[in-house]
Design a protein around this motif. Structure first.
Motif, short mmCIF file in Angstrom:
data_model
loop_
_atom_site.label_atom_id
_atom_site.label_comp_id
_atom_site.label_asym_id
_atom_site.label_seq_id
_atom_site.Cartn_x
_atom_site.Cartn_y
_atom_site.Cartn_z
N GLN A 103 0.83 -1.20 0.00
CA GLN A 103 0.00 0.00 0.00
C GLN A 103 0.87 1.25 0.00
OE1 GLN A 103 -3.88 -0.06 0.62
NE2 GLN A 103 -3.31 1.61 -0.70
N ALA A 104 2.01 1.20 0.70
CA ALA A 104 2.91 2.35 0.76
C ALA A 104 3.40 2.74 -0.63
CB ALA A 104 4.08 2.05 1.68
N LYS A 105 3.61 1.76 -1.49
CA LYS A 105 4.05 2.06 -2.87
C LYS A 105 2.98 2.84 -3.61
CE LYS A 105 6.57 -2.34 -3.08
NZ LYS A 105 6.61 -3.68 -3.75
N ASP A 106 1.73 2.53 -3.31
CA ASP A 106 0.63 3.18 -4.03
C ASP A 106 0.46 4.64 -3.63
OD1 ASP A 106 -1.73 2.89 -5.86
OD2 ASP A 106 -2.82 3.45 -4.03
N LYS A 107 1.03 5.03 -2.49
CA LYS A 107 0.83 6.40 -2.01
C LYS A 107 1.42 7.45 -2.96
CE LYS A 107 0.16 5.32 2.84
NZ LYS A 107 0.61 5.46 4.23
N ALA A 108 2.24 7.02 -3.89
CA ALA A 108 2.73 7.95 -4.91
C ALA A 108 1.58 8.47 -5.77
CB ALA A 108 3.76 7.24 -5.79
N GLU A 113 -7.05 14.91 -5.58
CA GLU A 113 -8.10 14.50 -6.52
C GLU A 113 -8.31 12.99 -6.49
OE1 GLU A 113 -9.00 14.65 -11.36
OE2 GLU A 113 -7.28 15.72 -10.51
N ASP A 114 -7.21 12.24 -6.40
CA ASP A 114 -7.31 10.78 -6.37
C ASP A 114 -8.02 10.31 -5.11
OD1 ASP A 114 -6.42 7.93 -7.07
OD2 ASP A 114 -5.43 8.22 -5.13
N ILE A 115 -7.64 10.86 -3.97
CA ILE A 115 -8.27 10.46 -2.70
C ILE A 115 -9.75 10.82 -2.70
CG2 ILE A 115 -8.36 10.95 -0.22
CD1 ILE A 115 -5.29 11.25 -0.36
N ARG A 116 -10.07 12.00 -3.19
CA ARG A 116 -11.46 12.44 -3.22
C ARG A 116 -12.30 11.51 -4.10
NH1 ARG A 116 -14.72 16.70 -2.22
NH2 ARG A 116 -13.02 17.80 -1.19
N ARG A 117 -11.78 11.15 -5.25
CA ARG A 117 -12.54 10.29 -6.17
C ARG A 117 -12.81 8.93 -5.53
NH1 ARG A 117 -10.75 6.38 -9.15
NH2 ARG A 117 -8.57 7.04 -8.90
N ARG A 118 -11.79 8.33 -4.94
CA ARG A 118 -11.96 7.00 -4.36
C ARG A 118 -12.79 7.04 -3.07
NH1 ARG A 118 -7.90 5.21 -2.31
NH2 ARG A 118 -6.30 6.83 -2.57
N ALA A 119 -12.53 8.02 -2.22
CA ALA A 119 -13.24 8.12 -0.94
C ALA A 119 -14.73 8.40 -1.15
CB ALA A 119 -12.61 9.20 -0.07
N VAL A 138 -7.49 7.36 8.85
CA VAL A 138 -6.72 8.12 7.86
C VAL A 138 -5.24 7.99 8.20
CG1 VAL A 138 -6.38 10.35 6.75
CG2 VAL A 138 -8.64 9.75 7.67
N ASP A 139 -4.44 7.51 7.26
CA ASP A 139 -3.00 7.37 7.52
C ASP A 139 -2.38 8.72 7.88
OD1 ASP A 139 -3.22 4.70 6.92
OD2 ASP A 139 -1.52 4.66 5.55
#
Length: 270
Positions: A103-108, A113-119, A138-139
């Motif tokens: 998951q840490a790799k995906d944080k790039a 915008e990405d967080i808003r879309r998925r959340a 929330v991390d």
């Protein structure tokens, strides 16, 4: 009784027995684990449970078609900052640490915008499934200052407040509470955002002292607490026991939720 012009009866429905405190006169209406009843609804609230067949003639009714009626749901543990990201992960599987590393790799990819879309996709799914309240972790990473992810999720929670309650709980390393001065400023920021004080505990050293500080600050800023604790199956994990011991002595009257507690499988039943 006077009937509001907006009152309505929902007839021919089933509700679980456990949701009705007074079942007097309803024995013959029990259907398995449910009661077959009519609900009187006034001003969008249930005000009376009526045995089926005893409806109020002057109140309009709607046939519930025998469906089960439940209160809206509460989802107490999600990670909206991580949801709908599995399609981007390559090595899925293994243990907790493998999942964290992947998951840490995906944080790039974690832009606002990405967080808003998925959340918001996750929130819409929860809303459509009948949720009225959601707590999302929330991390927080390793520092004392809130990350950009936190600010994004707090903003989303505020925007959704007219549809559902969204609580944000930062996922903080419990060891940060060994620095009381900096932890104080951190907890104040969480409280100012109407957040829940969240922390994870997994075999940490100096745990008891850190917990004393955490509960002291939680009391000071009047925030509730949510732990990720013993998220593993190592028999040596005893975080939940230490949390209970410290809480018993702490001057804290808020709510405490402990999530995961996987090591309970290693305890004897007694």
């Amino acid at each position: 009784m006077p009937i509001d012009s907006g009152a309505i009866q929902l007839t021919n429905i089933n509700i679980p027995n456990t949701f009705v405190f007074n079942k007097s006169g309803m024995d013959e209406h029990i259907n398995s684990d449910c009661l077959h009843v009519t609900l009187l609804i006034e001003n969008q609230r249930v005000t009376k449970v009526i045995p089926s067949g005893f409806e109020i003639p002057e109140v309009p009714s709607v046939d519930g078609a025998g469906n089960i009626v439940l209160p809206k749901f509460t989802e107490i543990h999600v990670h909206l900052d991580k949801c709908h990201s599995i399609g981007r992960l390559k090595d899925v599987g293994g243990d907790l640490m493998a999942a964290i590393e992947e998951q840490a790799k995906d944080k790039a990819n974690w832009s606002g915008e990405d967080i808003r879309r998925r959340a918001e996709r996750g929130l819409q799914e929860l809303y459509n499934a009948g949720c009225q309240a959601v707590r999302t972790h929330v991390d927080w990473l390793d520092g004392f200052e809130p990350p950009a992810t936190w600010h994004t999720m707090v903003q989303i929670a505020s925007e959704w407040r007219h549809k559902m309650v969204v609580q944000c709980a930062p996922l903080i390393d419990i060891s940060l509470f060994s620095d009381k001065v900096r932890a104080d400023a951190m907890v104040k920021q969480i409280a100012d955002a109407d957040g829940i004080l969240g922390a994870f505990i997994l075999g940490h050293k100096n745990l008891e002292n850190c917990l004393h500080v955490l509960f002291e600050l939680a009391r000071k800023y009047e925030v509730n607490v949510d732990f990720h604790v013993d998220e593993g199956m190592n028999p040596a994990l005893n975080g939940i026991e230490i949390v209970a011991d410290v809480l018993e002595k702490a001057d804290f009257n808020g709510n405490v939720l402990c999530g995961h507690v996987c090591n309970l499988m290693n305890y004897e039943p007694a």
